[in-house]
Design a protein around this motif. Structure first.
Motif, PDB file in Angstrom:
ATOM      1  N   ARG A   1      31.776  75.316  73.428  1.00 36.66           N
ATOM      2  CA  ARG A   1      32.603  76.030  74.416  1.00 36.66           C
ATOM      3  C   ARG A   1      33.209  75.121  75.476  1.00 36.66           C
ATOM      4  O   ARG A   1      34.239  75.447  76.057  1.00 36.66           O
TER       5      ARG A   1
ATOM      6  N   GLN B   1      24.077  80.662  76.739  1.00 36.18           N
ATOM      7  CA  GLN B   1      23.910  81.576  75.610  1.00 36.18           C
ATOM      8  C   GLN B   1      23.291  82.888  76.050  1.00 36.18           C
ATOM      9  O   GLN B   1      23.678  83.959  75.586  1.00 36.18           O
TER      10      GLN B   1
ATOM     11  N   ARG C   1      35.068  72.459  64.274  1.00 31.96           N
ATOM     12  CA  ARG C   1      34.653  73.698  63.611  1.00 31.96           C
ATOM     13  C   ARG C   1      35.908  74.483  63.258  1.00 31.96           C
ATOM     14  O   ARG C   1      36.740  74.777  64.122  1.00 31.96           O
TER      15      ARG C   1
ATOM     16  N   SER D   1      29.849  79.496  71.505  1.00 29.21           N
ATOM     17  CA  SER D   1      29.275  78.451  70.656  1.00 29.21           C
ATOM     18  C   SER D   1      28.919  77.233  71.506  1.00 29.21           C
ATOM     19  O   SER D   1      29.368  77.120  72.651  1.00 29.21           O
TER      20      SER D   1
ATOM     21  N   ILE E   1      34.173  83.670  69.264  1.00 27.37           N
ATOM     22  CA  ILE E   1      33.271  82.792  68.512  1.00 27.37           C
ATOM     23  C   ILE E   1      33.164  81.438  69.205  1.00 27.37           C
ATOM     24  O   ILE E   1      32.075  80.898  69.411  1.00 27.37           O
ATOM     25  N   HIS E   2      34.310  80.884  69.583  1.00 29.78           N
ATOM     26  CA  HIS E   2      34.314  79.561  70.227  1.00 29.78           C
ATOM     27  C   HIS E   2      33.618  79.608  71.586  1.00 29.78           C
ATOM     28  O   HIS E   2      32.790  78.741  71.898  1.00 29.78           O
TER      29      HIS E   2
ATOM     30  N   ALA F   1      28.246  82.935  66.112  1.00 27.53           N
ATOM     31  CA  ALA F   1      28.797  82.045  67.138  1.00 27.53           C
ATOM     32  C   ALA F   1      27.944  80.813  67.438  1.00 27.53           C
ATOM     33  O   ALA F   1      28.482  79.702  67.532  1.00 27.53           O
ATOM     34  N   PRO F   2      26.610  80.921  67.603  1.00 25.20           N
ATOM     35  CA  PRO F   2      25.827  79.729  67.979  1.00 25.20           C
ATOM     36  C   PRO F   2      25.729  78.681  66.884  1.00 25.20           C
ATOM     37  O   PRO F   2      25.264  77.574  67.145  1.00 25.20           O
ATOM     38  N   THR F   3      26.132  78.997  65.662  1.00 24.28           N
ATOM     39  CA  THR F   3      26.055  78.038  64.563  1.00 24.28           C
ATOM     40  C   THR F   3      27.324  77.201  64.503  1.00 24.28           C
ATOM     41  O   THR F   3      28.236  77.370  65.312  1.00 24.28           O
ATOM     42  N   ASP F   4      27.382  76.305  63.529  1.00 28.25           N
ATOM     43  CA  ASP F   4      28.589  75.491  63.334  1.00 28.25           C
ATOM     44  C   ASP F   4      29.282  75.878  62.029  1.00 28.25           C
ATOM     45  O   ASP F   4      30.103  75.128  61.508  1.00 28.25           O
TER      46      ASP F   4
ATOM     47  N   SER G   1      36.959  73.470  68.433  1.00 31.65           N
ATOM     48  CA  SER G   1      37.241  74.374  67.313  1.00 31.65           C
ATOM     49  C   SER G   1      38.732  74.392  67.018  1.00 31.65           C
ATOM     50  O   SER G   1      39.552  74.221  67.919  1.00 31.65           O
TER      51      SER G   1
END
Length: 490
Positions: free
Chosen positions: A214, A155, A301, A211, A207-208, A184-187, A261
């Motif tokens: 990844r 991250q 996601r 996250s 985004i993926h 991005a770091p959320t779900d 995702s």
């Protein structure tokens, strides 16, 4: 489970042992249908600082795993209804970053070894001493902690490098990227809106890739590109014989993306019947293949995208209101290229380098006339159109100069007939009646912006000497510093 000395397993330096604070940061689930044994294990682990939740049956443990998050699951191997292997499979599906420790009797050791091949961290053979339980749990916690550290490191790297694939210079896109870094770091489920060609697919990838998912795959499905009667099969899969051409079982996009995702492009074109089933999947986290009755749990996601006005479609009854609010927990709106012209020149240069390399062409640069045409064009096809135009120019070029003769018809027509008055008329009306010095400064600064700060190119476009431009810029800098000094005086 009696306390017993075991120095070989409990010894170690203080630096090797998780401290109290770290232990309390981890959540453990104990699953055992023997309440007394479950309570003994829980008390032993809580005594050294772990947070434990107890399930005294397999079904109860499965329900907890589906509802809550745990870092380590310690489960008995042999239980009625839902055994340790089923708990392991469910944890691997619902809690991919957790570790599972199996508790087994001597007779089931071979099965426990097999379970390790299915993703279990290790197994504990009965009878279990508190020291042995704590030592194994500590190793499992350390493995989870290492995963966390690796995720945090990625991250931090993503903050610096994670969005390098998105070329931008405008304030509009700066705001979009700032929003993406929070999303991005959320779900959270994400809806990306914007005109065709603005780069929604790239945003979904960003985004993926930034996250916690990844390391799992992102699966892309364009619902507009799939015939209406096959959308459900593409999303949820089908079993053999479900319809005429179903010659075998097929895994759908949701099942294939499990743990990762799913990017649904052109979600506004989804048939109403499929919208109902998609809503059910998002609420229940399970899919059913076409032609089958067996539900399959999925952990995905969802990232959706559309260039259609979904709110208007909801009002018209062509898109479900409940699904609309379910897929737009967070919205990212991409501005059209004509509203972020500061990105045009960086994009031109990026695609120029990309296509020169791809097509094996020698170094070539855009002429000032071409730069002006690109900057003034409205780009109805947005970034995709600009990319195609640049590739066309690179392919057609034969003199290492990307000039007006290489332009596509949309930009080439009328280049020679362009009148200086047209460019003057394009200036902001707020400058009318202002001193010539202010108009000159505006022209210089706007041309520099258009050339992405290239002073030599700006001087060429303004038809002034480079030294003259440098003197003007120094003059403006001195003006600004003097004005700033006057504003700070008491």
């Amino acid at each position: 489970m009696a306390e017993k000395s075991n120095t070989s397993e409990s010894s170690g330096s203080a630096s090797e042992q998780p401290d109290e604070l770290i232990r309390s940061d981890f959540s453990l689930l104990i699953v055992d249908n023997d309440p007394a044994h479950a309570r003994a294990m829980t008390e032993s682990l809580e005594r050294v600082g772990y947070r434990c939740t107890v399930a005294t049956s397999g079904p109860e443990g499965a329900r907890l795993i589906e509802r809550e998050t745990f870092d380590v699951v310690v489960t008995d191997m042999v239980m009625n209804d839902v055994d340790g292997m089923k708990i392991l499979a469910l944890a691997r599906q619902r809690l991919p970053d957790s570790e599972v420790v199996l508790v087994t009797g001597h007779a089931t050791v071979p099965a426990a070894v097999e379970a390790m091949q299915e993703g279990a961290f290790t197994f504990l053979e009965k009878p279990i001493t508190p020291q042995r339980l704590r030592a194994v749990t500590e190793k499992a916690v350390s493995a989870v902690q290492l995963k966390r550290q690796n995720t945090e490191l990625r991250q931090r790297l993503d903050e610096r490098f994670g969005f390098e694939g998105i070329i931008y210079a405008s304030q509009e896109m700066h705001r979009v990227i700032d929003r993406l870094k929070r999303i991005a770091p959320t779900d959270a489920t994400v809806l990306i809106t914007g005109e065709s060609g603005t780069g929604k697919e790239m945003i979904a990838q960003a985004i993926h890739q930034n996250s916690p998912r990844r390391n799992k795959r992102i699966v892309e499905l364009n619902t507009r590109a799939v015939s209406e009667n096959l959308v459900e099969s593409e999303l949820f899969g089908h079993v053999k014989g479900a319809f005429t051409d179903a010659v075998g079982d097929r895994v759908g996009a949701f099942e294939y993306a499990n743990g990762g995702s799913l990017f649904l492009d052109e979600v506004g074109d989804m048939p109403m019947s499929t919208q109902i089933k998609l809503l059910r999947v998002l609420e229940e986290h399970e899919i059913t293949r076409v032609g089958d009755n067996k539900p399959i749990k999925v952990n995905v996601r969802l990232i959706s995208a559309t260039n259609r006005p979904l709110e208007e479609m909801v009002e018209a009854g062509t898109f479900r209101n409940d699904l609309y609010f379910r897929i737009k927990v967070v919205t990212v709106t991409l501005p059209p290229l004509r509203d972020r012209r500061d990105d045009i020149i960086p994009l031109m240069d990026h695609f120029r380098k990309q296509f020169l390399k791809r097509h094996g062409k020698p170094a070539a640069h855009f002429t000032p006339d071409v730069t002006k045409r690109f900057f003034a064009y409205d780009w109805p096809g947005n970034v995709r159109q600009l990319r195609n135009f640049v590739e066309t120019m690179v392919v057609l070029d034969n003199d290492a100069s990307l000039g007006v003769e290489d332009l596509p018809p949309e930009l080439y027509e009328g280049v020679e007939e362009e009148e200086p008055q047209a460019a003057i008329a394009a200036g902001p009306t707020s400058l009318l009646g202002r001193p010539l010095a202010e108009i000159e400064r505006w022209a210089i600064e706007e041309t520099l912006r258009m050339t992405n700060g290239n002073r030599e190119e700006a001087a060429n476009m303004l038809k002034i000497g480079a030294r003259t431009l440098y003197r003007r810029l120094d003059h403006y800098k001195n003006q600004d510093e003097k004005a700033a000094g006057e504003n700070t005086e008491p």
